[in-house]
Write a protein that holds these residues in place. Structure first.
Motif, mmCIF file in Angstrom:
data_model
loop_
_atom_site.group_PDB
_atom_site.id
_atom_site.type_symbol
_atom_site.label_atom_id
_atom_site.label_comp_id
_atom_site.label_asym_id
_atom_site.label_seq_id
_atom_site.Cartn_x
_atom_site.Cartn_y
_atom_site.Cartn_z
ATOM 1 N N SER A 226 15.322 -4.203 -3.782
ATOM 2 C CA SER A 226 14.326 -3.180 -3.993
ATOM 3 C C SER A 226 13.585 -3.939 -3.591
ATOM 4 O O SER A 226 13.396 -5.506 -2.948
ATOM 5 C CB SER A 226 14.071 -2.850 -5.333
ATOM 6 O OG SER A 226 15.150 -2.335 -6.201
ATOM 7 N N GLU A 227 12.890 -3.074 -2.372
ATOM 8 C CA GLU A 227 11.212 -3.608 -1.815
ATOM 9 C C GLU A 227 10.744 -4.180 -3.049
ATOM 10 O O GLU A 227 10.630 -3.055 -4.626
ATOM 11 C CB GLU A 227 10.800 -2.008 -1.783
ATOM 12 C CG GLU A 227 11.479 -1.779 -0.090
ATOM 13 C CD GLU A 227 11.789 -2.474 0.638
ATOM 14 O OE1 GLU A 227 10.669 -3.109 0.977
ATOM 15 O OE2 GLU A 227 12.891 -3.464 1.220
ATOM 16 N N PRO A 228 9.503 -5.036 -2.433
ATOM 17 C CA PRO A 228 8.667 -5.815 -4.324
ATOM 18 C C PRO A 228 7.815 -4.400 -4.445
ATOM 19 O O PRO A 228 7.806 -4.924 -5.615
ATOM 20 C CB PRO A 228 8.080 -6.106 -3.010
ATOM 21 C CG PRO A 228 8.724 -6.414 -1.693
ATOM 22 C CD PRO A 228 9.411 -5.336 -1.738
ATOM 23 N N GLY A 229 7.312 -3.486 -4.169
ATOM 24 C CA GLY A 229 6.751 -2.754 -5.224
ATOM 25 C C GLY A 229 7.226 -1.705 -6.190
ATOM 26 O O GLY A 229 7.154 -1.241 -6.876
ATOM 27 N N ASP A 230 8.929 -2.142 -5.789
ATOM 28 C CA ASP A 230 9.853 -1.458 -6.982
ATOM 29 C C ASP A 230 10.500 -2.532 -8.198
ATOM 30 O O ASP A 230 11.445 -2.722 -8.864
ATOM 31 C CB ASP A 230 11.389 -0.583 -6.402
ATOM 32 C CG ASP A 230 10.665 0.741 -5.879
ATOM 33 O OD1 ASP A 230 9.882 1.176 -6.361
ATOM 34 O OD2 ASP A 230 11.350 1.253 -5.009
ATOM 35 N N CYS A 231 10.396 -3.739 -8.234
ATOM 36 C CA CYS A 231 10.258 -4.646 -8.743
ATOM 37 C C CYS A 231 9.453 -4.995 -10.013
ATOM 38 O O CYS A 231 8.106 -4.762 -9.361
ATOM 39 C CB CYS A 231 10.732 -6.281 -7.913
ATOM 40 S SG CYS A 231 11.964 -5.821 -6.470
ATOM 41 N N SER A 232 9.129 -5.475 -11.293
ATOM 42 C CA SER A 232 8.770 -5.857 -11.750
ATOM 43 C C SER A 232 8.186 -7.249 -11.699
ATOM 44 O O SER A 232 8.924 -8.683 -11.695
ATOM 45 C CB SER A 232 9.154 -5.739 -12.756
ATOM 46 O OG SER A 232 7.436 -6.465 -14.313
#
Ligand SMILES: Cc1cc2nc3c(=O)[nH]c(=O)nc-3n(C[C@H](O)[C@H](O)[C@H](O)COP(=O)(O)OP(=O)(O)OC[C@H]3O[C@@H](n4cnc5c(N)ncnc54)[C@H](O)[C@@H]3O)c2cc1C
Length: 523
Positions: A226-232
């Motif tokens: 996932s793109e980093p904005g979608d990873c926790s």
């Protein structure tokens, strides 16, 4: 591919250097997933989530079998455990083959190619056990010298430079890890709300080098698809854990060290052959209804079967395509509707030689921090044993890279990646043959992605649903009646891995058997 990526290794090294400079003790060796498990256990213990009332279901009285939906490693593992214990269990798989995301493609006149899961860690106990029971040898791919090469475009970044570039952010992650250890509930929620991007932006001053920032983003794409904005951001902290005040180095055993001899399909074929009389392929489950203490499963061809219990192991991306007429607690319904898989892919080039052996060794890997290149990672993904002079080089994509790779011609793509790697690995382009295979798991109707990515906020929200296991003692996810769930996405310490599938399949089978026990005793 989840694993001990260049970034995590360098981050661990940066933490060690920070500790040395401060005169503090070095971390002690531990296992992958330790903190994730601790956090999940702590959150599940405090969750005020309504479960269905637990009852010892009279499974054996109905005479119906336990029905397993999905024939990947989770489903096969559940079937094996139940069959070994003498429980009547039947597995139904939608495809015409078993194995799901474990699949070795064998085209005539070409080397076999590993399309999905391939690498097994030293601490993947369930995979080691299954390989042993089914006579599949595990080949050590890390014999001899090997290393990780990091490229920024066509230029190699020296490891010491990387470690030095990470010391600032490693200090911050280490401090957050200590805070998490002191108060799992509060700090996990705080970090889980934040994305990778949010964390990097918040601490931008600690990451002066732009390529360090880019490597961290490349890691998110590769690890979570996932793109980093979608990873926790919580995932960042799991990799530099502190448990009960003790800093842990998790990378020692999370090492991607083994390959299954003949490819991952060797294990699947051996399990399928042994359990053949209990497996039906080309049966897609569409509906599960509650009938008495058990359930009834309906398939797309209209067939129906009674079940004393059901174990659902389909990928989380498509589980919501099954209609649940059984009383599932609301949190399970939300989980099935909201959680998904990331996107990862492989562009696999058959090579005429192995030029990388000279620069990174056979067990090494090449990282690319320049997102514009289109693939963040490459390694020798050839099936072994093999006598060939060449191998199969795997270029790995994640997040948007995977979508971009759909559009291009696979051979042209492999050549583009190889030319960019020439700066570090001479002869890569010349060794790339026209035989190139590209995966498309995100387009596959029975997978729709690669492996689970818990988006910001989801891991803490859904903690009570995830299997946890410490020293052989498992805590069950909240009760969902006669329907049990398993699959890589529900593993405490091994999400995204074959081992997560095998572990949760075993645990779901054990839970079904535990529910049967009182009836057996009474009879
Ligand atoms: C590109 C890639 C690389 C990877 N690399 C690694 C690696 O190196 N190491 C590692 O450990 N892991 C790796 N993985 C992850 C690993 O392959 C998976 O975590 C694991 O195989 C998942 O097993 P599972 O049984 O949970 O799910 P699956 O294998 O997806 O099995 C689920 C099964 O359910 C079936 N199904 C779906 N819907 C229905 C329905 N309605 N009715 C009946 N059946 C249904 C599917 O067809 C499938 O066979 C990789 C994955 C990908 C995609």
């Amino acid at each position: 591919m989840r694993g001990p990526t260049a970034f995590w290794q360098a981050l661990e090294k940066a933490r060690e250097e920070n500790l040395k400079a401060a005169g503090e003790a070095a971390p002690v060796p531990g296992s992958d997933g330790q903190t994730r498990r601790q956090v999940l256990m702590a959150l599940a213990a405090t969750a005020a989530t309504a479960a269905l009332p637990r009852q010892a279901r009279a499974l054996t009285t109905s005479g119906a079998p336990v029905v397993i939906i999905g024939g990947g490693i989770a489903g096969l593992s559940a079937l094996w455990q139940l069959t070994k214990a003498g429980v009547d269990a039947r597995l139904y798989e939608a495809r015409t083959r078993t194995g799901g995301r474990m699949y070795t493609a064998k085209a005539k006149g070409q080397p076999a190619i590993e399309v999905g899961g391939q690498l097994v860690n030293t601490d993947h106990a369930d995979m080691h056990a299954l390989c042993k029971e089914f006579g599949v040898a595990l080949i050590d791919r890390k014999v001899g010298a090997y290393r990780t090469m990091i490229l920024d475009g066509a230029t190699e970044v020296p490891r010491d430079t990387l470690v030095a570039g990470l010391r600032g952010i490693a200090g911050q992650i280490d401090a957050d890890s200590a805070r998490l250890d002191k108060d799992y509930e509060k700090v996990a929620a705080e970090l889980d709300r934040m994305s990778f991007t949010g964390y990097l932006d918040k601490h931008a001053k600690l990451i002066p080098e732009p390529w360090v920032h880019r490597l961290m983003e490349a890691t998110a794409r590769t690890e979570y698809g996932s793109e980093p904005g979608d990873c926790s951001a919580l995932e960042l902290v799991f990799n530099l854990p502190t448990i009960e005040g003790q800093r842990i180095d998790v990378l020692s055993r999370s090492d991607e060290r083994f390959l299954m001899a003949g490819g991952s399909s060797s294990l699947i074929e051996a399990m399928t052959a042994r359990l053949a009389s209990r497996i039906t392929t080309f049966r897609r489950a569409t509906r599960i209804d509650r009938i008495g203490s058990g359930a009834r499963v309906t398939f797309s061809n209209g067939e129906r079967i009674q079940a004393s219990a059901v174990i659902v192991t389909v990928p989380i991306s498509i589980v919501s395509r099954i209609a649940f007429g059984t009383p599932l607690p609301p949190l399970w319904r939300q989980y099935n509707a909201e959680v998904g898989l990331g996107r990862n892919g492989k562009v696999q080039a058959v090579t005429t030689a192995r030029p990388w052996e000279a620069s990174v060794g056979r067990g090494g890997e090449v990282w690319q921090t320049d997102h514009g290149v289109g693939s963040s990672l490459g390694w020798d993904g050839g099936i072994r044993p093999s006598e060939a002079a060449g191998s199969v080089w795997t270029w790995f994509t994640g997040g948007n890279e995977t979508l971009a790779a759909d559009a291009a011609d696979p051979h042209a793509l492999a050549l583009k990646f190889a030319r960019m790697a020439e700066g570090g690995v001479k002869g890569m382009a010349a060794a790339t043959s026209p035989t190139v295979r590209r995966t498309n798991w995100h387009l596959d109707p029975f997978t729709r992605g690669a492996y689970v990515n818990y988006r910001p906020g989801q891991l803490t929200k859904f903690a009570p649903l995830i299997w946890t296991e410490t020293d052989g003692v498992a805590s069950r996810p909240i009760d969902s009646g006669p329907v049990h769930f398993a699959g890589e996405h529900l593993s405490d310490a091994y999400p995204g891995y074959m081992n997560g599938g095998a572990q949760t399949g075993r645990l779901a089978a054990q839970a079904v058997m535990a529910a049967m026990a009182p009836v057996r005793k009474a009879g």
